[in-house]
Design a protein around this motif. Structure first.
Motif, PDB file in Angstrom:
ATOM      1  N   VAL A 152       3.384  -8.039   7.064  1.00 19.87           N
ATOM      2  CA  VAL A 152       1.985  -8.111   6.625  1.00 19.87           C
ATOM      3  C   VAL A 152       1.865  -8.874   5.301  1.00 19.87           C
ATOM      4  CG1 VAL A 152       0.138  -6.661   5.682  1.00 19.87           C
ATOM      5  CG2 VAL A 152       1.126  -6.115   7.900  1.00 19.87           C
ATOM      6  N   LEU A 153       2.817  -8.659   4.393  1.00 20.61           N
ATOM      7  CA  LEU A 153       2.768  -9.370   3.105  1.00 20.61           C
ATOM      8  C   LEU A 153       3.066 -10.859   3.300  1.00 20.61           C
ATOM      9  CD1 LEU A 153       4.577  -6.825   0.749  1.00 20.61           C
ATOM     10  CD2 LEU A 153       2.139  -7.366   0.794  1.00 20.61           C
ATOM     11  N   LEU A 186       8.502   1.007   8.303  1.00 18.93           N
ATOM     12  CA  LEU A 186       7.506   0.650   7.288  1.00 18.93           C
ATOM     13  C   LEU A 186       7.912  -0.637   6.572  1.00 18.93           C
ATOM     14  CD1 LEU A 186       6.746   4.197   5.833  1.00 18.93           C
ATOM     15  CD2 LEU A 186       5.171   2.764   7.136  1.00 18.93           C
ATOM     16  N   PHE A 187       9.227  -0.813   6.364  1.00 17.95           N
ATOM     17  CA  PHE A 187       9.737  -2.037   5.721  1.00 17.95           C
ATOM     18  C   PHE A 187       9.399  -3.263   6.561  1.00 17.95           C
ATOM     19  CE2 PHE A 187      13.231  -5.110   5.009  1.00 17.95           C
ATOM     20  CZ  PHE A 187      13.133  -5.269   3.644  1.00 17.95           C
ATOM     21  N   THR A 201       5.589  -3.824   6.548  1.00 14.47           N
ATOM     22  CA  THR A 201       5.115  -4.251   5.226  1.00 14.47           C
ATOM     23  C   THR A 201       5.535  -5.691   4.926  1.00 14.47           C
ATOM     24  OG1 THR A 201       5.371  -1.975   4.502  1.00 14.47           O
ATOM     25  CG2 THR A 201       5.053  -3.611   2.793  1.00 14.47           C
ATOM     26  N   PHE A 209       8.479  -9.187  -1.893  1.00 11.24           N
ATOM     27  CA  PHE A 209       9.632  -8.424  -1.409  1.00 11.24           C
ATOM     28  C   PHE A 209      10.926  -8.954  -2.036  1.00 11.24           C
ATOM     29  CE2 PHE A 209       7.248 -10.687   1.917  1.00 11.24           C
ATOM     30  CZ  PHE A 209       7.928 -11.881   1.915  1.00 11.24           C
ATOM     31  N   ILE A 257      -0.584  -1.089  13.577  1.00  8.51           N
ATOM     32  CA  ILE A 257      -0.514  -0.359  12.303  1.00  8.51           C
ATOM     33  C   ILE A 257      -1.216   1.008  12.370  1.00  8.51           C
ATOM     34  CG2 ILE A 257      -1.282  -0.409   9.874  1.00  8.51           C
ATOM     35  CD1 ILE A 257      -0.464  -3.403   9.907  1.00  8.51           C
TER      36      ILE A 257
END
Lengths: 152, 410
Positions: free
Chosen positions: B143-144, B136-137, B140, B152, B96
């Motif tokens: 990580v989420l 980034l998608f 992200t 999402f 990251i």
């Protein structure tokens, strides 16, 4: 007279056409559900990063450099920048856990306590800034010792 | 002078003396290697679910040719999925800072005028939107998901899988176009000049190498506070911020990491009570119903196997004891030639309340319907009265609270 459209490298055109074809093949499947939500996330992620996150941390960094520069201590920027960046990075990555926004689901799914994340992040942050402060103090002291007496 | 530099479209707006081909190229080459590993381990994880075996394992039934490489997931070595998925998640988190620094280093190009010099350049800039937005998608959503923050827009599996292909399509094009330049920039000692170099740089507060060290330090910090959740044992304590770091739930033989507790899955004591629970085994010769007492009278076998989750965390080997799946297959007419099996849980909801195992997994002598772990009965959270444990399989295919086994070719 309108100028002719320049095409550019034919290799690049072919490569990008191939790339778009594959991206479209996967893309129609990616957008098969909530297409608007997914498109919003992909475009939004790029915009949010480039136009919000990046300007924010740049502005914060400039404020530190400028503030220290105003008092003639611009060379000490790193003592603030390093711990701030490391702490901010941990917060960015683990924000859902640190903020406790998923605490309920986390506890019921994993059987683990969600309470420690904020505490541990704050302790790591304290260690980072504290360590930086100790290092700065030590270097300032050492520099003062080695300075010739006439400077006092 | 200021008039020329008030807008980000002006090169003079960007003051950092760090930006330049060397800095961007080093970060780019690190990402070239790192993201390739992420993509490959991601595809490997997808194969580990055996999505081609049965509809119940397949979260992406429309995959088409994107599943071209699928293969029967092996059962050896037992730590295979622990390793591949541990690498996928830990490396992703570690990269990251590199990703953010890379994006920072090229941000002036976002505002470059004119927007396109040629058709090829215009297409390249559109491709960069897929690269940056898609990248980034992917980061992200990953990580989420490991933090159980399901915000999402849809199910994680199709989003992260199809998103990876969209991102990778743009990534390959970008790598082909830029890698030669990047390699040249890194090899050359003297600083090449390009549009990223500020025409009026501010006085430096850190060298380029120092800045790279800072990025590396960020990666190292994330790595050190995460990797323990995949190493397990005493190292788990070191994973200070990872979701399955620092502590194990409870103590004793059942005190190891849980993916979903019995309460979360909606399993009650009444469902699993000795009088109520029966294992229904169906096969070539019909259906057999077994109580837990009857299962205990079948030959009991042991296997030391880990639990490894798609979220990247895993446990050290646990000592499981129970009935071999191939022995259960033999009970219903598959003596010596175990087929695939469909496993159904008591769970009423959840994407993996039903899961399919392939014949090679059933045939492995270490694949058990476990009744005990580490010398004690399974706890409710670990799947009492009986759970599946298969070597090298992703965690969710080790179904807990098993109610029904249907043997036969799927």
């Amino acid at each position: 007279m309108p100028r002719r459209v320049r095409l550019g490298s034919p290799f690049q055109l072919l490569l990008l056409a191939c790339s778009f074809a594959l991206a479209a093949y996967a893309g129609v499947r990616l957008l098969a559900g909530d297409w608007f939500g997914v498109a919003l996330w992909i475009v939004g992620a790029a915009l949010l990063h480039d136009l919000v996150l990046l300007p924010l941390y740049t502005a914060a960094d400039r404020a530190v450099t400028g503030g220290l520069g105003a008092t003639g201590r611009r060379g000490r920027t790193l003592y603030v920048r390093v711990p701030a960046m490391l702490s901010g990075l941990l917060l960015l990555v683990w924000f859902p856990l640190i903020s406790g926004m998923t605490a309920g689901r986390y506890r019921s799914a994993t059987g683990l306590s969600p309470d420690g994340f904020l505490t541990r992040w704050l302790l790591i942050t304290a260690v980072l800034f504290g360590g930086s402060a100790v290092l700065l103090a030590w270097r300032v002291r050492r520099a003062a010792k080695h300075r010739p007496p006439a400077d006092h | 002078m200021r008039d020329h530099s008030r807008l980000p479209t002006s090169p003079g707006f960007w003051r950092s003396p760090l930006r330049g081909p060397w800095f961007t190229s080093v970060l780019g080459l690190v990402l070239l290697v790192g993201i390739t590993v992420l993509f490959v381990t991601g595809l490997v994880s997808y194969a580990a679910y055996n999505p081609g075996l049965s509809r119940v394992n397949d979260m992406t039934p429309d995959k088409g040719v994107l599943g071209f490489y699928l293969f029967a997931w092996p059962t050896d070595p037992v730590w295979l999925y622990r390793l591949t998925q541990g690498v996928h998640v830990t490396l992703g988190i570690t990269l990251i800072p590199v990703l953010l620094a890379k994006l920072w280093s090229v941000v002036p190009r976002l505002f470059t005028l004119p927007p396109a010099r040629s058709l090829a350049h215009a297409l390249e800039r559109i491709s960069l939107l897929l690269l940056v937005g898609g990248g980034l998608f992917e980061f992200t959503t990953g990580v989420l998901n490991v933090q159980l923050d399901y915000v999402f827009p849809g199910s994680f599996y199709p989003l992260h899988f199809y998103g990876a292909w969209v991102f990778f399509a743009a990534f390959v094009a970008h790598a082909v176009l830029k890698t030669p330049t990047a390699v040249r920039a890194v090899r050359q000692r003297r600083q090449e000049r390009n549009d990223l170099v500020s025409p009026r740089p501010a006085a430096p507060t850190v060298s380029r190498r120092g800045a790279l060290g800072l990025v590396g330090g960020g990666s190292l910090l994330l790595f050190l506070t995460t990797v323990g959740q995949s190493l397990g044992g005493p190292f788990r304590r070191t994973a200070l911020l990872a979701p399955h770091g620092t502590a194990d739930p409870g103590g004793g033989p059942n005190g190891f990491q849980i993916n979903k507790t019995a309460a979360y899955a909606g399993i009650t004591a009444a469902d699993t009570h000795e009088d109520a629970w029966r294992l229904v085994v169906t096969g070539r010769t019909g259906t057999v119903r077994l109580s837990r007492a009857q299962l205990l009278r079948l030959p009991q076998h042991s296997a030391s196997l880990p639990i490894a989750c798609v979220e990247g965390w895993s446990t050290a080997d646990q000592w499981w004891r129970g009935v071999r799946l191939r022995d259960l297959a033999a009970l219903v007419g598959y003596d010596g030639d175990p087929p695939d099996v469909l496993v159904e849980s008591l769970q009423r909801h959840g994407a993996f309340r039903r899961a399919a195992l392939r014949a090679n997994q059933v045939a492995d002598g270490r694949s058990l319907l476990a009744l005990f772990v580490n010398g004690e009965e399974l706890s409710p959270d670990h799947g009492h009265p009986a759970r599946i444990i298969v070597p090298a399989a992703p965690g969710v295919l080790n179904t807990k609270w098993v109610a029904r086994l249907t043997f036969g070719d799927l």
